[in-house]
Enzyme design. Sequence first.
Site, PDB file in Angstrom:
ATOM      1  N   HIS A 223     -42.215   7.858   8.610  1.00 18.58           N
ATOM      2  CA  HIS A 223     -40.766   7.512   8.256  1.00 18.58           C
ATOM      3  C   HIS A 223     -40.570   6.692   7.067  1.00 18.58           C
ATOM      4  O   HIS A 223     -41.250   5.963   6.722  1.00 18.58           O
ATOM      5  CB  HIS A 223     -40.256   6.632   9.459  1.00 18.58           C
ATOM      6  CG  HIS A 223     -38.865   6.433   9.633  1.00 18.58           C
ATOM      7  ND1 HIS A 223     -38.037   5.685   8.843  1.00 18.58           N
ATOM      8  CD2 HIS A 223     -37.855   7.194  10.138  1.00 18.58           C
ATOM      9  CE1 HIS A 223     -36.646   5.750   8.954  1.00 18.58           C
ATOM     10  NE2 HIS A 223     -36.599   6.858   9.989  1.00 18.58           N
TER      11      HIS A 223
ATOM     12  N   SER B 276     -28.324  10.208   9.303  1.00 17.84           N
ATOM     13  CA  SER B 276     -26.628   9.898   9.313  1.00 17.84           C
ATOM     14  C   SER B 276     -26.196  11.494  10.374  1.00 17.84           C
ATOM     15  O   SER B 276     -25.136  12.089  10.060  1.00 17.84           O
ATOM     16  CB  SER B 276     -25.950   9.838   8.213  1.00 17.84           C
ATOM     17  OG  SER B 276     -26.109   8.339   7.820  1.00 17.84           O
TER      18      SER B 276
ATOM     19  N   GLY C 259     -29.064   6.028   7.606  1.00 21.19           N
ATOM     20  CA  GLY C 259     -28.218   4.752   7.947  1.00 21.19           C
ATOM     21  C   GLY C 259     -27.135   4.740   7.193  1.00 21.19           C
ATOM     22  O   GLY C 259     -26.555   3.491   7.240  1.00 21.19           O
TER      23      GLY C 259
ATOM     24  N   GLU D 180     -35.984  14.056   5.980  1.00 19.31           N
ATOM     25  CA  GLU D 180     -35.001  12.714   5.916  1.00 19.31           C
ATOM     26  C   GLU D 180     -34.544  12.081   4.643  1.00 19.31           C
ATOM     27  O   GLU D 180     -35.427  11.276   4.114  1.00 19.31           O
ATOM     28  CB  GLU D 180     -35.505  11.687   6.987  1.00 19.31           C
ATOM     29  CG  GLU D 180     -35.603  12.103   8.261  1.00 19.31           C
ATOM     30  CD  GLU D 180     -35.315  11.184   9.261  1.00 19.31           C
ATOM     31  OE1 GLU D 180     -34.725  11.156  10.090  1.00 19.31           O
ATOM     32  OE2 GLU D 180     -36.047  10.016   9.203  1.00 19.31           O
TER      33      GLU D 180
ATOM     34  N   GLU E 163     -38.692   4.218   6.370  1.00 23.56           N
ATOM     35  CA  GLU E 163     -38.590   2.812   6.404  1.00 23.56           C
ATOM     36  C   GLU E 163     -39.984   2.182   6.584  1.00 23.56           C
ATOM     37  O   GLU E 163     -40.431   1.155   5.782  1.00 23.56           O
ATOM     38  CB  GLU E 163     -37.832   2.464   7.409  1.00 23.56           C
ATOM     39  CG  GLU E 163     -36.393   2.398   7.498  1.00 23.56           C
ATOM     40  CD  GLU E 163     -35.791   2.687   8.683  1.00 23.56           C
ATOM     41  OE1 GLU E 163     -36.221   2.557   9.711  1.00 23.56           O
ATOM     42  OE2 GLU E 163     -34.417   3.231   8.522  1.00 23.56           O
TER      43      GLU E 163
ATOM     44  N   LYS F 174     -35.546   2.864  16.684  1.00 23.53           N
ATOM     45  CA  LYS F 174     -36.116   1.739  15.537  1.00 23.53           C
ATOM     46  C   LYS F 174     -36.319   0.493  16.600  1.00 23.53           C
ATOM     47  O   LYS F 174     -36.751   0.386  17.645  1.00 23.53           O
ATOM     48  CB  LYS F 174     -34.947   1.662  14.590  1.00 23.53           C
ATOM     49  CG  LYS F 174     -34.600   3.077  13.709  1.00 23.53           C
ATOM     50  CD  LYS F 174     -33.857   3.197  12.656  1.00 23.53           C
ATOM     51  CE  LYS F 174     -33.924   4.197  12.037  1.00 23.53           C
ATOM     52  NZ  LYS F 174     -33.117   4.681  10.803  1.00 23.53           N
TER      53      LYS F 174
ATOM     54  N   ASN G 124     -34.644   8.168  17.506  1.00 26.29           N
ATOM     55  CA  ASN G 124     -35.517   7.130  16.993  1.00 26.29           C
ATOM     56  C   ASN G 124     -34.501   5.534  17.170  1.00 26.29           C
ATOM     57  O   ASN G 124     -33.540   5.561  16.265  1.00 26.29           O
ATOM     58  CB  ASN G 124     -35.643   7.369  15.365  1.00 26.29           C
ATOM     59  CG  ASN G 124     -36.393   6.082  14.809  1.00 26.29           C
ATOM     60  OD1 ASN G 124     -36.884   5.204  15.383  1.00 26.29           O
ATOM     61  ND2 ASN G 124     -36.631   6.532  13.315  1.00 26.29           N
TER      62      ASN G 124
HETATM   63  P1  PGA Z   1     -29.763   7.664  11.192  1.00 26.98           P
HETATM   64  O1  PGA Z   1     -31.251   7.210  11.061  1.00 26.98           O
HETATM   65  O2  PGA Z   1     -29.647   8.729  12.108  1.00 26.98           O
HETATM   66  O3  PGA Z   1     -29.269   6.314  11.687  1.00 26.98           O
HETATM   67  O4  PGA Z   1     -29.422   7.813   9.825  1.00 26.98           O
HETATM   68  C1  PGA Z   1     -32.342   8.417  10.972  1.00 26.98           C
HETATM   69  C2  PGA Z   1     -33.487   8.034  11.053  1.00 26.98           C
HETATM   70  O5  PGA Z   1     -34.013   7.182  10.224  1.00 26.98           O
HETATM   71  O6  PGA Z   1     -34.500   8.837  11.477  1.00 26.98           O
END
Ligand code: PGA
Length: 251
Positions: free
Chosen positions: A95, A209, A173, A167, A97, A11, A9
Site C-alpha cells: 500500500h 477516493s 484519501g 491506487e 502508505e 486502515k 481497507n
Molecule cells: P480512499 O483509500 O478510498 O480513502 O481514497 C483507498 C486506499 O488507500 O486503499
Amino acid sequence: MRQPLVAGNWKMHGDQAMGRVLGETIRLEAESLQHTEVVLCPPFVYLPMLAELLAGSRTGLGAQSVSEHESGAWTGEVSAVMLADVGCRHVIVGHSERRQFYGESDALVAAKFLAAQTHGLRPILCLGERLEERQAGQTEAVIARQLDAVLEYAGDAAFTDAVIAYEPVWAIGTGQSASPQQAQEVHAFIRARLPEAIAATIRLLYGGSVKPGNAAALFAMADIDGGLIGGASLKADDFITICRYAEKSAE
Ligand code: PGA
C-alpha cells in the site's frame, strides 16, 4: 468473466464496537450478492473478532500488511502464517502508505508478496504513482518498476491467485479520484504487462477516493474488476452501495 472483488481497507480506524457493527452490517448485506466477492481488512488486533463474526458468510477477511519473514525475532511484526492461522485469506501488500511512510521498497514489497503467497494468502498488490510522477509523464514507468520487481522476485506463477490494485497516490484519501478513463488506461497497461497466462484472469482493482457517486462509472471500465476502498469502507451504507455497483457490472 472475472468475478468482481470489493475490499475495504479500514486502515487505523475504529474500535471493537465500531468494527463489530460495521462487520455485522456488511456481512448481512453482502449475503444478497451473487457475483461479487467482498473482503474486509481491519487492523490486526481486530482480525480474530472479525474472523468469528464473518465465519461461514460470503465476506472474506484480509490484513493490511504482513511480514516478509516466517517467524523469529522481529518485534512488532505479524507473519503470513499467523494471519492464516486467525482466518485471513487475503492481505494487502505495498500500500502506498506503507511505501511512503514506512519506507517499504519495491524489494521489500516483493518479499512480502511472496511470503503471503507461499503461506496460502492471496496478496492484493498495490501499485501507484505520486502526483509529481504523473505530472512528469512517468506513470507507466513507475507502475512497470513496481510490478516488475514483484514479477522478477516472486515469479509468474505466484500471480495465479493474486489481485492487483492500482491506487494513484494523489487519489488516496483526497476525494479526487482518477477519472474512469485515466484508471482504465493504467489498468490496461498493467494487464498488458502481465504474462499471458495470468493477464486474462487476474482481477485488477482500482483504489483512490472510490465513493457511491463514482463507483459505477469506474467499474464499467473493461479492465477494472472492482475496488479497494478506504474512507468509504468505514460507512456500511456507502460500502454496500459500492459492492452493489460491482455486482451490477457483472450482471
Ligand atoms: P480512499 O483509500 O478510498 O480513502 O481514497 C483507498 C486506499 O488507500 O486503499
